[in-house]
Motif scaffolding. Structure first.
Motif, short mmCIF file in Angstrom:
data_model
loop_
_atom_site.label_atom_id
_atom_site.label_comp_id
_atom_site.label_asym_id
_atom_site.label_seq_id
_atom_site.Cartn_x
_atom_site.Cartn_y
_atom_site.Cartn_z
N LYS B 282 5.40 -7.13 -4.20
CA LYS B 282 5.36 -6.64 -5.59
C LYS B 282 6.58 -7.13 -6.34
CE LYS B 282 4.68 -2.50 -8.29
NZ LYS B 282 5.04 -1.11 -8.44
N ALA B 283 6.35 -7.64 -7.55
CA ALA B 283 7.41 -8.30 -8.30
C ALA B 283 8.59 -7.37 -8.60
CB ALA B 283 6.87 -8.88 -9.60
N ASP B 284 8.33 -6.20 -9.06
CA ASP B 284 9.43 -5.29 -9.37
C ASP B 284 9.07 -3.89 -8.88
OD1 ASP B 284 11.78 -5.35 -12.07
OD2 ASP B 284 11.69 -4.07 -10.32
N LEU B 285 9.81 -3.46 -7.88
CA LEU B 285 9.44 -2.21 -7.20
C LEU B 285 9.62 -0.97 -8.06
CD1 LEU B 285 11.06 -3.08 -3.79
CD2 LEU B 285 8.63 -2.88 -4.21
N PHE B 286 10.58 -1.00 -8.97
CA PHE B 286 10.91 0.21 -9.72
C PHE B 286 10.65 0.07 -11.22
CE2 PHE B 286 12.49 2.17 -6.06
CZ PHE B 286 13.31 1.28 -5.38
N GLU B 287 9.96 -0.99 -11.60
CA GLU B 287 9.75 -1.21 -13.04
C GLU B 287 8.76 -0.21 -13.60
OE1 GLU B 287 9.69 -5.45 -14.76
OE2 GLU B 287 7.66 -4.68 -15.00
N ALA B 288 9.00 0.19 -14.87
CA ALA B 288 8.09 1.12 -15.54
C ALA B 288 6.73 0.45 -15.71
CB ALA B 288 8.66 1.50 -16.90
N PRO B 289 5.63 1.06 -15.27
CA PRO B 289 4.31 0.44 -15.44
C PRO B 289 3.93 0.46 -16.92
CG PRO B 289 4.09 2.63 -14.51
CD PRO B 289 5.55 2.38 -14.63
N SER B 295 1.11 6.88 -12.04
CA SER B 295 0.38 7.83 -11.19
C SER B 295 1.35 8.43 -10.18
CB SER B 295 -0.76 7.12 -10.46
OG SER B 295 -0.21 6.20 -9.55
N TYR B 296 0.96 9.52 -9.54
CA TYR B 296 1.82 10.13 -8.52
C TYR B 296 1.97 9.18 -7.34
CZ TYR B 296 3.66 13.07 -4.87
OH TYR B 296 4.45 13.54 -3.85
N ARG B 297 0.94 8.42 -7.07
CA ARG B 297 0.97 7.49 -5.94
C ARG B 297 2.06 6.42 -6.17
NH1 ARG B 297 -4.05 3.77 -3.83
NH2 ARG B 297 -2.86 2.75 -2.22
N ASP B 298 2.11 5.90 -7.42
CA ASP B 298 3.14 4.90 -7.73
C ASP B 298 4.53 5.52 -7.65
OD1 ASP B 298 1.15 3.38 -10.39
OD2 ASP B 298 1.25 2.97 -8.23
N LEU B 299 4.64 6.76 -8.15
CA LEU B 299 5.94 7.44 -8.11
C LEU B 299 6.38 7.67 -6.68
CD1 LEU B 299 8.13 8.87 -9.85
CD2 LEU B 299 6.88 10.99 -9.45
N TYR B 300 5.43 8.07 -5.82
CA TYR B 300 5.76 8.32 -4.42
C TYR B 300 6.23 7.05 -3.73
CZ TYR B 300 5.74 9.94 0.34
OH TYR B 300 6.15 10.26 1.62
N ALA B 301 5.62 5.89 -4.10
CA ALA B 301 6.03 4.61 -3.51
C ALA B 301 7.49 4.31 -3.88
CB ALA B 301 5.11 3.49 -4.00
N MET B 302 7.85 4.58 -5.14
CA MET B 302 9.24 4.35 -5.58
C MET B 302 10.18 5.30 -4.83
SD MET B 302 8.82 4.00 -9.66
CE MET B 302 7.71 2.82 -10.40
N TYR B 303 9.77 6.55 -4.72
CA TYR B 303 10.57 7.57 -4.02
C TYR B 303 10.78 7.16 -2.56
CZ TYR B 303 10.91 12.00 -1.36
OH TYR B 303 11.25 12.99 -0.48
N SER B 304 9.72 6.65 -1.96
CA SER B 304 9.78 6.23 -0.56
C SER B 304 10.77 5.08 -0.38
CB SER B 304 8.38 5.81 -0.14
OG SER B 304 8.34 5.57 1.22
N PHE B 305 10.79 4.15 -1.33
CA PHE B 305 11.75 3.04 -1.24
C PHE B 305 13.17 3.50 -1.50
CE2 PHE B 305 9.57 -0.55 0.06
CZ PHE B 305 8.34 -0.61 -0.54
N LEU B 306 13.36 4.49 -2.35
CA LEU B 306 14.70 5.02 -2.57
C LEU B 306 15.21 5.68 -1.29
CD1 LEU B 306 14.24 6.61 -6.13
CD2 LEU B 306 15.62 4.61 -5.55
N TYR B 307 14.31 6.25 -0.52
CA TYR B 307 14.69 6.92 0.72
C TYR B 307 15.05 5.94 1.84
CZ TYR B 307 14.88 11.88 1.56
OH TYR B 307 15.31 13.17 1.66
#
Lengths: 190, 326
Positions: B282-289, B295-307
């Motif tokens: 994915k080109a930018d992991l934390f970019e605003a869609p 979606s919550y799914r996209d937010l959870y993916a970002m949260y997971s990468f922050l962890y």
């Protein structure tokens, strides 16, 4: 086939065989030297540990009045293990007993809070942990070298040449004392 | 903190994340929905304008190549200027939406993961760290990145950001690396270089990283078969490689790769620091869609990468400092 061609074929085959023989010979020699080198690496790390033991004994004996027997054993083991005439197997066994003794001293320190809190002891304990970690790495390197060497001399066709050179399998380092092999039961230590 | 506790903590805090999403983020995103829709619909407008521009050009070429109608030329000029102006508005709206997203959505998620960390969306890990790791190709032509996180996890200082390394070849852009780059203080001193590289042969992963094994030293065979399936180890000093990569460390590295399934994970050890590169397509992991609401799914993916930072520190047990390095 003309005789000159037959001679040519035999000559080329002989050259190829000679090159292969030299290659295999050198490979086996390199493997043997690698094992020796790795064993030397273990000895270097063991020496670093031996050098720490007098500091450990000097530091703890002023506090641990009731553990004099243990400290004397440690000092005696240290002088035994540095005897030059020892065989590798005897050295390994003594080193394991030495590790156990150091472990017992470090566990006993738990009963002496003043000693445990002293900066000198903390630094010495870190140095001992470092020495143990380095010894472990050196032994693993030695075991990997021995495994490669054993594979080289036991697989075909190297095993034929290895037998001619008088090369035999070596043993990997493994724990010999039953005490180290057993799972440690914490309650028994206190 | 024991190894499995980080994953457990991530699961528990995910409940709080869900509540935050429903109660705070969704209403905030709704209030700024106009910005996002403006940015995406104006892009459609520009696309339409571009199609008109091309069509009129084709029409002129085919219908009246000797005497092109003046009005079509004037119209194309006006269209170009207008599209330029609209593109500028799009950039401004995107930047505003991005600032809002970083401040009101991402920053609170970072605080949820760890409130002591610093978050700088416009900054990335310094170039000299990328170069020292020697994981990301030998050429650093075009390095871009962002979303820098830094701080401490227990006794271990760390930094992490997104990173893209690209170069141009035959009018094409070739991506050398795209993903997350992490580095932290290692808990032991060491002098040589050791690399733990994803084992492409056994994991069916595409090779997305340029790594030169010829300068990495010798291949070092480890004792853990599962570890050997996931990784290959190279080092300029095999004994030091085994000093760094203990059986416990091997388990930890397997743990990191399992926590982030199907992602290529690579480690490098140099100068008493550990570097970790995780490739992601994915080109930018934390970019605003922009094209869809978050979606919550996209937010959870970002949260997971922050962890990821905590997962790496805990799985590699970097906070255990019982050797000579404090």
């Amino acid at each position: 086939m003309e005789p000159i061609n037959i001679i040519g074929v035999i000559a080329i085959a002989s050259i190829i065989f000679l090159i292969a023989f030299i290659g295999l010979y050198n490979h086996l020699i390199r493997q043997r030297n690698q094992v020796q080198n790795a064993l030397g690496g273990v000895d270097v790390q063991l020496k670093k540990r031996y050098d720490l033991i007098p500091n450990l004994v000097a530091l703890v004996k002023q506090y641990m009045q009731h553990e004099q027997g243990l400290l004397q054993q440690l000092t005696m083991l240290r002088s035994q293990v540095t005897t030059p005439q020892l065989k590798n197997s005897e050295k390994n066994t003594l080193n394991e007993v030495l590790s156990e003794s150091i472990g017992k001293v470090l566990v006993s320190v738990e009963n002496y809070p003043q000693l445990k809190a002293s900066q000198s002891f903390v630094q010495l304990q870190r140095s001992l942990n470092e020495a143990e970690a380095q010894i472990s790495a050196a032994r693993r390197t030695y075991n990997a070298s021995v495994t490669e060497y054993n594979n080289a001399i036991q697989t075909f066709p190297n095993n034929i040449l290895a037998k001619m050179m008088g090369l035999s399998s070596k043993e990997v380092f493994r724990t010999t004392t039953s005490a180290e092999r057993q799972n440690i039961h914490i309650q028994r230590l206190f | 903190m024991a190894r499995s506790n980080v994953i457990q903590e991530r699961k528990e805090k995910a409940e709080i994340l869900k509540q935050l999403y429903e109660q705070k983020f969704k209403p905030a995103l709704q209030r700024r929905e106009d910005l996002r829709k403006d940015a995406s619909s104006l892009e459609n407008f520009v696309t339409l304008g571009f199609i008109l521009f091309i069509s009129s050009g084709i029409a002129v070429v085919y219908l009246k190549p000797e005497n092109p109608p003046i009005f079509i030329i004037v119209m194309d000029l006006v269209l170009m200027l207008f599209m330029g102006w609209v593109s500028n508005i799009i950039l401004i709206r995107r930047a505003k939406y991005s600032d809002f997203f970083n401040a009101k959505i991402l920053k609170p998620v970072v605080t949820l993961v760890d409130d002591t960390w610093k978050f700088e969306p416009e900054a990335h890990v310094a170039l000299h760290h990328y170069i020292k790791s020697n994981l990301l190709g030998l050429e650093y032509i075009n390095i871009q990145g962002g979303y820098l996180l830094k701080g401490y996890i227990g006794k271990t200082d760390f930094e992490c950001s997104t990173l893209t390394n690209t170069y141009h070849q035959d009018k094409k852009t070739v991506t050398i690396f795209n993903g997350l780059f992490f580095h932290a203080d290692f808990h032991k001193h060491f002098k040589h270089r050791t690399y733990v590289i994803c084992n492409y042969e056994n994991t069916n992963k595409a090779k997305n990283i340029i790594f030169s094994s010829s300068i990495a030293g010798d291949l070092v065979q480890m004792e853990n078969p599962e570890f050997n399936r996931h990784f290959k180890v190279y080092s300029t000093n095999p004994q030091e490689a085994r000093y760094i990569i203990t059986p416990k460390m091997m388990e930890g590295m397997i743990g990191v790769t399992k926590a982030y399934r199907n992602l290529e994970v690579h480690f490098s050890f140099y100068g008493s620091r550990v570097y970790c590169a995780i490739h992601h397509s994915k080109a930018d992991l934390f970019e605003a869609p922009i094209y869809d609401s978050l979606s919550y799914r996209d937010l959870y993916a970002m949260y997971s990468f922050l962890y990821l930072n905590k997962v790496i520190v805990e799985e590699l047990d970097l906070n255990t400092r019982i050797w000579t390095k404090e």
